[in-house]
Design a protein around this motif. Sequence first.
Motif, PDB file in Angstrom:
ATOM      1  N   ASP A 168       0.829  -1.207   0.000  1.00 37.87           N
ATOM      2  CA  ASP A 168       0.000   0.000   0.000  1.00 37.87           C
ATOM      3  C   ASP A 168       0.861   1.254   0.000  1.00 37.87           C
ATOM      4  OD1 ASP A 168      -2.379  -1.349   0.222  1.00 37.87           O
ATOM      5  OD2 ASP A 168      -2.557  -1.084   2.397  1.00 37.87           O
ATOM      6  N   SER A 169       0.287   2.337  -0.499  1.00 36.59           N
ATOM      7  CA  SER A 169       0.899   3.635  -0.267  1.00 36.59           C
ATOM      8  C   SER A 169       1.063   3.827   1.243  1.00 36.59           C
ATOM      9  CB  SER A 169       0.001   4.748  -0.808  1.00 36.59           C
ATOM     10  OG  SER A 169       0.157   4.896  -2.204  1.00 36.59           O
ATOM     11  N   PHE A 170       2.117   4.494   1.651  1.00 37.10           N
ATOM     12  CA  PHE A 170       2.422   4.851   3.048  1.00 37.10           C
ATOM     13  C   PHE A 170       3.055   3.718   3.842  1.00 37.10           C
ATOM     14  CE2 PHE A 170      -1.221   7.553   1.914  1.00 37.10           C
ATOM     15  CZ  PHE A 170      -0.549   8.767   1.916  1.00 37.10           C
ATOM     16  N   LEU A 175       4.662   6.295  -1.713  1.00 38.46           N
ATOM     17  CA  LEU A 175       3.388   6.124  -2.411  1.00 38.46           C
ATOM     18  C   LEU A 175       3.468   4.891  -3.305  1.00 38.46           C
ATOM     19  CD1 LEU A 175       2.599   9.833  -3.402  1.00 38.46           C
ATOM     20  CD2 LEU A 175       1.956   8.578  -1.335  1.00 38.46           C
ATOM     21  N   ALA A 176       2.307   4.284  -3.572  1.00 39.35           N
ATOM     22  CA  ALA A 176       2.276   3.077  -4.401  1.00 39.35           C
ATOM     23  C   ALA A 176       2.598   3.422  -5.856  1.00 39.35           C
ATOM     24  CB  ALA A 176       0.896   2.425  -4.298  1.00 39.35           C
ATOM     25  N   SER A 211       7.708   4.365  -7.368  1.00 32.74           N
ATOM     26  CA  SER A 211       7.248   4.767  -6.043  1.00 32.74           C
ATOM     27  C   SER A 211       8.043   5.956  -5.530  1.00 32.74           C
ATOM     28  CB  SER A 211       7.404   3.621  -5.036  1.00 32.74           C
ATOM     29  OG  SER A 211       6.350   2.725  -5.149  1.00 32.74           O
ATOM     30  N   ARG A 214       7.323   9.101  -7.613  1.00 32.80           N
ATOM     31  CA  ARG A 214       5.976   9.597  -7.306  1.00 32.80           C
ATOM     32  C   ARG A 214       5.965  10.284  -5.939  1.00 32.80           C
ATOM     33  NH1 ARG A 214       0.530   6.574  -9.219  1.00 32.80           N
ATOM     34  NH2 ARG A 214       1.307   7.356 -11.200  1.00 32.80           N
ATOM     35  N   THR A 215       6.674   9.699  -4.986  1.00 31.45           N
ATOM     36  CA  THR A 215       6.734  10.284  -3.648  1.00 31.45           C
ATOM     37  C   THR A 215       7.495  11.614  -3.675  1.00 31.45           C
ATOM     38  OG1 THR A 215       6.782   8.037  -2.783  1.00 31.45           O
ATOM     39  CG2 THR A 215       7.257   9.800  -1.219  1.00 31.45           C
TER      40      THR A 215
END
Length: 224
Positions: A168-170, A175-176, A211, A214-215
């Motif tokens: 999962d994200s987090f 982030l996913a 990931s 994106r983060t």
Amino acid sequence: MRIDIITCLPRLLDSFFAHSILKRAQDANHAQVHVHDLRDYSTNKQRQVDDYAFGGGAGMVLMIEPIAKCIRQLQAERTYDEVIYMTPDGERYEQKMANRLSMTENLIILCGHYKGVDERLREHFITKEISIGDYVLSGGELAACVVADSIIRLIPGVLNDETSALTDSFQDNLLAPPVYTRPAEFEGWKVPDILLSGHEAKISDWRFQQSLERTRTRRPDLLD
Ligand code: 6GU
């Protein structure tokens, strides 16, 4: 795991827990959610659960007696790990707390309403106060659903693919990555070749890089 939710709007919660993953989790006995109507614990004939604030001011306050009665009745039946109060001035809810709470056995969640609950409840019954973010909801019910949902889906066996909660994200402060499904090409828009390559190690590395990127762009605060 068992979650007891105390609210003056039980029907709002009942429908939420009667669907999808949360319903399956309960059917498979991974989690039991019990919703308690605060009015059933009122100590007077009018089934009153709130009253005017001492000292004046707008807004009603949830009374101590019905809530104390409900919590004590539950505590007489089993030991609770936490008695949680949902309130905008509580500790900010994050994945870390969801992970921790998902490893407990029994939880009580009290939903605040109106101007809140009598402060003496917070002093003498509540062990943890949670806010789901810096905005104000009309009641704690939605917030209680958010907390219960995020906890229940982490219980082993609840998700079909047991590893999917881990990505999962987090979950790693990342982030996913993006995901795709068939068709491999839609109106000229192609799925990244790497995902069709069958190279597991390369795919896993690509996902990690995505990931990270994106983060970096969306939530740099998570990388600090
Ligand atoms: Cl837990 N309750 C209410 N009423 N508003 C909120 C909240 C909780 N968390 C964020 N806003």
